[in-house]
Design an enzyme around this catalytic site. Structure first.
Site, PDB file in Angstrom:
ATOM      1  N   GLU A 198     -40.925  23.058  -3.351  1.00  0.00           N
ATOM      2  CA  GLU A 198     -39.551  23.025  -2.824  1.00  0.00           C
ATOM      3  C   GLU A 198     -39.525  23.070  -1.294  1.00  0.00           C
ATOM      4  O   GLU A 198     -38.672  23.708  -0.687  1.00  0.00           O
ATOM      5  CB  GLU A 198     -38.741  24.193  -3.389  1.00  0.00           C
ATOM      6  CG  GLU A 198     -38.633  24.185  -4.899  1.00  0.00           C
ATOM      7  CD  GLU A 198     -37.798  25.325  -5.432  1.00  0.00           C
ATOM      8  OE1 GLU A 198     -36.942  25.080  -6.302  1.00  0.00           O
ATOM      9  OE2 GLU A 198     -37.991  26.468  -4.984  1.00  0.00           O
ATOM     10  N   CYS A 230     -29.489  29.435  -8.861  1.00  0.00           N
ATOM     11  CA  CYS A 230     -29.063  29.826  -7.519  1.00  0.00           C
ATOM     12  C   CYS A 230     -28.041  28.848  -6.956  1.00  0.00           C
ATOM     13  O   CYS A 230     -27.156  29.246  -6.180  1.00  0.00           O
ATOM     14  CB  CYS A 230     -30.263  29.923  -6.596  1.00  0.00           C
ATOM     15  SG  CYS A 230     -31.385  28.502  -6.675  1.00  0.00           S
TER      16      CYS A 230
END
Length: 611
Positions: free
Chosen positions: A281, A380
């Site tokens: 990521e 999230c």
């Protein structure tokens, strides 16, 4: 946020109200659908239940607490709340202020035994931000008291003489500064500064992704570009700006500006998205921006907006608002579906195969789902979008000693310091922004309007109250005078569609063009193509300009191809045969709207016709 110094002062939710248009619709869906959707799923998967004793089996990832806190923050900004959840959180707090459902209980790892991956301080950060939201909107309540007890615990545990380390996921830094601003407690600011200065000295254990993943390879002041895990890097940079502003640390502020500049110039997608690596990521190397492998996490976009907003307030430079606008319209707005009940976690710029519709009653295990999913094992992003949309009016404008500055454009009412404005616009569909003075003091002041960088190569116009019309180059257009109620100022932005090309060092998109109209990036989606064609069949002709189509679409000149299928895909240069093609006007839609009409293929960067 409410910095004590800086070039500009932000406005509160009681000073700015969005009244219509693109963002009003998004905020209405957020308030009426997304918040309840997120609460429903958190109850369903057991994340809120983790706070309620007795807990038979903790549910969710180690950072699931943080998503509950982000939802409470969003609810606070939206003027709602969930008292039962707040009460459960408060009851789960230990006498010394410690609060985490994944550590410290019987059968769990000890407190702070895994600072690299445990996310304890990260969770505190989101708890504290939720508490600050309550202070700003309702005054001190149970959530704010819980947050402050947790912050006191952090200072006692990680302050001088305590644990000399940092969290593997930055977030606590900006939260502590915000709490210092809200309460006046210096110790919170001191602790945030201590965390920023500790970062980058090899404090955390090395891991498979290297120290740069946690931004623990170089001190913040020495780094030249944002690197490692994109969300972590952007949260840390935002916290560093907060510390720099409050401590008058110009060196630290300059370091973050330098990193922002390099990252925007070499590591940012056309949409404003950041992060090209799926595995970790993370940011890729300079100019490594493959559209079909874009991770471009929604949370990274939220963090980018947070950072750009802080740099704008600190410096007053409109370039930071330019990136915030691009990111808001093309990543943050892309994540939620039109009904606000499913989301993109990752935001690709090229979908080669049609996705599958996720089950409405199941958690998606993969962040890079092919279509928006109702919930993720790591969720999230939905809550981050929810809190951003709830807080969005505060990104529109600011004030200083000279007057009011408009940074983002929406139908809005602004009232501050004896001045009241009414902003009328259908932006980004149209480029006209009219500001009507409703109330004004009897002395000169300055109204500043951002002229977006995307107007470069075209001409924007500013019309003064007396009717004078003058060119407005990219940057800031100003009008200074004694304003009277009824005066109108008009900004005319050239939102016609245009071709966009990438720096030739972005290898992955060489030989292609994209289309942008105003701040909106457009894409070709297979549902708009005839005969079941996929988006990869599209070729565009740069010899003619794209034009506006119906219902917010753009029509690009080009063709649809029928490529052959050779036994070997490589051939001597100059021996290629042009694929069969038929001329066509290619319908393009705003990127933020794609995948709302069922499974499809899609691409932003469009290959050129072969001539």
């Amino acid at each position: 946020m409410a910095p004590s110094r800086g070039r500009l002062r932000p406005l509160g939710l009681d000073e700015v109200r969005i009244t219509g248009g693109f963002w009003a619709r998004r905020r209405e869906v957020n308030a009426t659908a997304t918040l309840d959707h997120c609460l429903h799923w958190m109850e369903r998967v057991g994340w809120t239940g983790n706070f309620r004793a007795p807990v038979q089996e903790r549910r969710g990832r180690e950072f699931a607490d943080s998503d509950v806190y982000k939802l409470l923050e969003a609810m606070a900004w939206a003027g709602t709340g969930s008292d039962p959840v707040t009460e459960a959180i408060a009851s789960a707090q230990e006498p010394d202020g410690y609060l985490n459902t994944a550590f410290g209980r019987p059968g769990q790892q000890p407190r702070y035994s895994d600072l690299e991956w445990g996310h304890e301080l990260y969770c505190y950060g989101h708890l504290i931000q939720a508490g600050v939201a309550q202070i700003r909107t309702r005054g001190e309540g149970e959530l704010a008291k819980t947050a402050q007890r947790a912050a006191d615990h952090v200072c006692n545990t990680f302050g001088p003489g305590g644990i000399e380390s940092v969290c593997g996921h930055p977030e606590i830094e900006t939260a502590l500064v915000e709490l210092a601003r809200a309460t006046g407690e210096q110790r919170y600011l001191d602790q945030a500064a201590l965390f920023v200065d500790r970062r980058g000295h090899g404090t955390l254990a090395d891991g498979e992704f290297g120290r740069a993943y946690h931004q623990d390879d170089l001190p913040v002041r020495q780094a030249s570009v944002l690197r490692g895990h994109a969300v972590r890097a952007l949260y840390l940079a935002a916290g560093a700006v907060d510390v720099a502003v409050e401590t008058h640390d110009d060196e630290l502020l300059a370091a973050v500006v330098r990193q922002w500049e390099a990252t925007v110039a070499r590591r940012t997608y056309l949409t404003g998205g950041m992060g090209s690596h799926h595995r970790d990521e993370s940011f890729g190397d300079d100019f490594v921006l493959p559209p079909d492998r874009a991770y471009s996490e929604t949370c990274a976009a939220v963090a980018s907006v947070m950072l750009s907003w802080r740099l704008l307030l600190a410096t007053g430079e409109p370039r930071f608002a330019d990136l915030a606008e691009r990111t808001l319209f093309n990543v943050v707005a892309t994540s939620p579906s039109t009904d606000g009940r499913s989301f993109f976690y990752a935001n690709t710029l090229h979908r080669r195969r049609r996705g599958t519709v996720p089950a409405a009653d199941a958690v998606s295990p993969r962040a890079e789902s092919s279509l928006r999913a109702p919930w993720f094992a790591v969720s999230c992003c939905p809550t981050n979008v929810a809190r951003t949309l709830a807080l969005l009016p505060t990104y529109l404008a600011s004030v200083d000693d000279q007057g009011i500055q408009l940074h983002q454009y929406a139908d809005a009412e602004i009232s501050v310091d004896g001045i009241a404005l009414r902003v009328r616009t259908d932006y980004p569909s149209g480029g006209a922004v009219t500001v009507r003075i409703a109330r004004s003091p009897d002395h000169p002041w300055t109204l500043s309007l951002r002229v977006p960088a995307w107007t470069q190569g075209a001409t924007a116009w500013l019309v003064d109250p007396d009717g004078t019309r003058r060119p407005a180059p990219p940057g800031t257009a100003t009008v200074t005078r004694v304003f009277r109620p009824g005066d109108e100022i008009r900004l005319e932005l050239p939102v016609a569609p245009r071709w966009i090309e990438a720096d030739p060092r972005v290898d992955a998109v060489r030989g292609t063009l994209a289309v942008q109209r105003g701040p909106l990036v457009y894409c070709a989606e297979s549902v708009d193509l005839p005969d079941g064609r996929e988006a990869d069949a599209v070729r565009v002709d740069a010899a003619a300009e794209p034009v506006d189509g119906p219902d917010g679409t753009v029509v690009a000149p080009g063709e649809l191809t029928e490529p052959d299928d050779p036994a070997w895909p490589y051939r001597p240069h100059g021996h290629a045969t042009a694929p069969a093609a038929e001329p066509a006007g290619i319908t393009l839609v705003p990127y933020n709207s794609w995948a709302n009409r069922g499974p499809s293929t899609m691409r932003v960067w469009l290959p050129l016709t072969q001539r």
